[in-house]
Scaffold this motif. Structure first.
Motif, PDB file in Angstrom:
ATOM      1  N   SER A 198       0.801   4.241   1.277  1.00  0.00           N
ATOM      2  CA  SER A 198       1.116   4.899   2.548  1.00  0.00           C
ATOM      3  C   SER A 198       2.042   4.034   3.395  1.00  0.00           C
ATOM      4  O   SER A 198       2.956   4.536   4.047  1.00  0.00           O
ATOM      5  N   THR A 213       3.839   6.959 -10.275  1.00  0.00           N
ATOM      6  CA  THR A 213       3.056   8.155  -9.894  1.00  0.00           C
ATOM      7  C   THR A 213       1.562   8.028 -10.184  1.00  0.00           C
ATOM      8  O   THR A 213       0.890   9.018 -10.434  1.00  0.00           O
ATOM      9  N   ARG A 214       1.057   6.821 -10.138  1.00  0.00           N
ATOM     10  CA  ARG A 214      -0.387   6.633 -10.346  1.00  0.00           C
ATOM     11  C   ARG A 214      -1.154   6.583  -9.026  1.00  0.00           C
ATOM     12  O   ARG A 214      -2.359   6.393  -9.029  1.00  0.00           O
ATOM     13  N   CYS A 215      -0.504   6.701  -7.883  1.00  0.00           N
ATOM     14  CA  CYS A 215      -1.253   6.556  -6.641  1.00  0.00           C
ATOM     15  C   CYS A 215      -2.111   7.785  -6.360  1.00  0.00           C
ATOM     16  O   CYS A 215      -1.745   8.903  -6.696  1.00  0.00           O
ATOM     17  N   TYR A 216      -3.219   7.531  -5.718  1.00  0.00           N
ATOM     18  CA  TYR A 216      -4.185   8.584  -5.427  1.00  0.00           C
ATOM     19  C   TYR A 216      -4.444   8.661  -3.927  1.00  0.00           C
ATOM     20  O   TYR A 216      -4.810   7.663  -3.300  1.00  0.00           O
ATOM     21  N   CYS A 217      -4.268   9.848  -3.372  1.00  0.00           N
ATOM     22  CA  CYS A 217      -4.568  10.070  -1.952  1.00  0.00           C
ATOM     23  C   CYS A 217      -5.615  11.170  -1.878  1.00  0.00           C
ATOM     24  O   CYS A 217      -5.408  12.245  -2.419  1.00  0.00           O
ATOM     25  N   GLY A 260      -4.383  14.403  -0.905  1.00  0.00           N
ATOM     26  CA  GLY A 260      -3.399  15.051  -1.771  1.00  0.00           C
ATOM     27  C   GLY A 260      -1.952  14.886  -1.358  1.00  0.00           C
ATOM     28  O   GLY A 260      -1.117  15.719  -1.697  1.00  0.00           O
ATOM     29  N   ILE A 261      -1.640  13.836  -0.620  1.00  0.00           N
ATOM     30  CA  ILE A 261      -0.241  13.610  -0.257  1.00  0.00           C
ATOM     31  C   ILE A 261       0.485  13.059  -1.480  1.00  0.00           C
ATOM     32  O   ILE A 261       0.016  12.125  -2.119  1.00  0.00           O
ATOM     33  N   ASP A 262       1.623  13.670  -1.804  1.00  0.00           N
ATOM     34  CA  ASP A 262       2.377  13.268  -2.989  1.00  0.00           C
ATOM     35  C   ASP A 262       3.300  12.105  -2.594  1.00  0.00           C
ATOM     36  O   ASP A 262       4.470  12.299  -2.284  1.00  0.00           O
ATOM     37  N   MET A 315       0.852  -1.187   0.000  1.00  0.00           N
ATOM     38  CA  MET A 315       0.000   0.000   0.000  1.00  0.00           C
ATOM     39  C   MET A 315       0.897   1.249   0.000  1.00  0.00           C
ATOM     40  O   MET A 315       1.849   1.325   0.774  1.00  0.00           O
TER      41      MET A 315
END
Ligand code: HEM
Ligand code: HEM
Ligand code: SF4
Ligand code: SF4
Lengths: 132, 225
Positions: free
Chosen positions: A57, A94-98, A101-103, A55
């Motif tokens: 995070s 860079t396809r992850c989505y939070c 908006g955490i990069d 995951m």
């Protein structure tokens, strides 16, 4: 692994890089709601049967997060784990989505920078090849 | 102690909440600099021929975009969290008990919702909290990143609602419960700027101001120094 991987960790150098990115690291670690909504956006998480270690995070908390919380005081064994996380468990697509908006890829990229500064990186050529 | 919680601490809590949050926002502006916005909007728009051009019309319908977004991927969580947050932020403004106190203090009063509605919204928040608690305990991926801190923050966020509910229904000893309620509300307010609850201001900073992949709206305008 590379030739220099038994040298002691240069903690000053690690701390220097941590300091460069201190504000965004600190903010990301604090803002993360630990909600796990980013999990489904990572293809590696799905490929690995939803193993929580894939995951997004989990990856940034246990790589850059760990380095930050321990102020860089991490030994070679610790770096070995971080190496596994930042090179094997994330490909920086860079396809992850939070939702907050955490990069996350940026956090992983900073952890890779710190690893590189200590000659810790993944050698793809040493990867076991599938049997012919 | 009793008088302190009902008197000065109320003001301290509001000041810490307001100035603490303002300070976090101020810090962000100090630690960031202007940056041009980012235009990449694939796959929801046709890729522009000229990279400086804005993306073309979306190739997907509104509903298809939704299904691909977090709304379609985690519909239950998104519904619960939306209801939880709406009720959490709005209810305190419309509780009759709060408006009576506001009226006594400053002679201002917001329109109060019918008490049954406020009570229902309170239950929505409590139910949302229970949902978050259960998923934190039972979902492996949430458990993997949870520490005691996450449970404490969840408790801080929901106790004002639990105690408010108990007070309104006169469960247990009213005087004790209302005191606990006031204390819980004060703790929650003071926790916002200093715990993961800072996501309240930072949601807007991260999603509307910082320039990155998932910026909403105009695409953001700043980046970290
Ligand atoms: C800090 C000072 C606060 C004071 C002095 C205060 C006072 C009160 C009072 C007098 C009531 C009415 C109880 C009754 O009807 O007998 C009440 C209810 C309530 N309060 Fe507060 N409160 C405070 C903070 C908060 C905060 C920060 C929240 C939530 C974020 C909150 C949420 C509620 C809710 C949801 C109810 C209504 C419960 C229901 O109707 O089921 N309060 N409060
Ligand atoms: C007003 C702006 C706010 C926005 C836009 C917002 C947004 C979010 C988002 C996107 C999450 C991530 C996970 C999820 O969707 O549940 C979240 C989690 C959470 N929020 Fe907020 N939030 C806001 C304010 C607040 C406030 C004022 C509180 C409490 C005082 C709060 C309490 C929580 C809690 C406890 C969680 C974690 C849930 C869990 O344990 O999984 N939020 N919020
Ligand atoms: S989606 Fe964002 S806030 Fe939620 S766990 Fe992942 S990184 Fe943290
Ligand atoms: S950048 Fe890394 S964590 Fe994010 S989706 Fe890609 S592989 Fe997963």
């Amino acid at each position: 692994m590379s030739s220099n991987d038994q040298a002691p960790i240069n903690q000053d150098e690690v701390r220097r890089i941590l300091d460069q990115h201190k504000d965004k690291t600190k903010t990301a670690l604090r803002v993360c709601a630990h909600c796990s909504l980013c999990a489904d956006s990572c293809f590696l998480y799905h490929v690995h049967d939803k193993d929580p270690r894939y995951m997004p995070s989990h990856k940034f908390i246990n790589s850059l997060g760990k380095l930050y919380k321990k102020k860089g005081k991490i030994d070679r064994a610790g770096f070995k784990e971080i190496e596994e996380i930042v090179w094997r468990r994330c490909v920086l697509c860079t396809r992850c989505y939070c939702p907050l908006g955490i990069d996350i890829p940026e956090m992983i990229a900073i952890a890779r920078d710190i690893c590189r500064s200590q000659e810790v990186f993944f050698q793809w050529s040493e990867l076991e090849q599938p049997a012919e | 102690m009793y008088d302190f919680i009902r008197g000065p601490l109320v003001w301290v809590a509001f000041l810490v909440f307001i100035f603490g949050t303002a300070y976090q926002v101020y810090r962000f502006y100090q630690l960031s600099r202007p940056k041009e916005r980012y235009r990449l909007r694939i796959p929801f728009g046709k890729p522009p021929k000229d990279p400086d051009e804005a993306p073309g019309e979306p190739t997907l319908t509104w509903w298809q975009q939704m299904r691909l977004s977090v709304v379609g991927v985690n519909p239950v969580m998104v519904s619960v969290t939306t209801l939880f947050h709406l009720a959490l932020v709005l209810t305190p403004f419309f509780v009759l008990g709060h408006n009576v106190l506001l009226d006594l203090a400053w002679q201002i009063s917001l329109p109060s919702l019918p008490e049954a509605v406020a009570d229902g919204l309170t239950i929505v928040v409590i139910a949302g909290g229970v949902f978050f608690l259960l998923r934190r305990i039972f979902l492996a991926r949430v458990r993997a990143i949870s520490t005691v801190y996450d449970y404490v923050v969840l408790l801080i966020a929901t106790t004002p609602f639990i105690t408010g509910f108990l007070a309104y229904h006169h469960f247990f000893d009213y005087d004790t419960v209302i005191l606990l309620h006031i204390l819980a509300g004060e703790i929650m307010l003071m926790a916002v700027p200093f715990t993961k609850l800072v996501h309240m201001p930072y949601f807007f900073i991260n999603r509307f101001v910082l320039v990155h992949e998932n910026t909403l709206g105009a695409g953001g305008s700043r980046t970290w120094r």
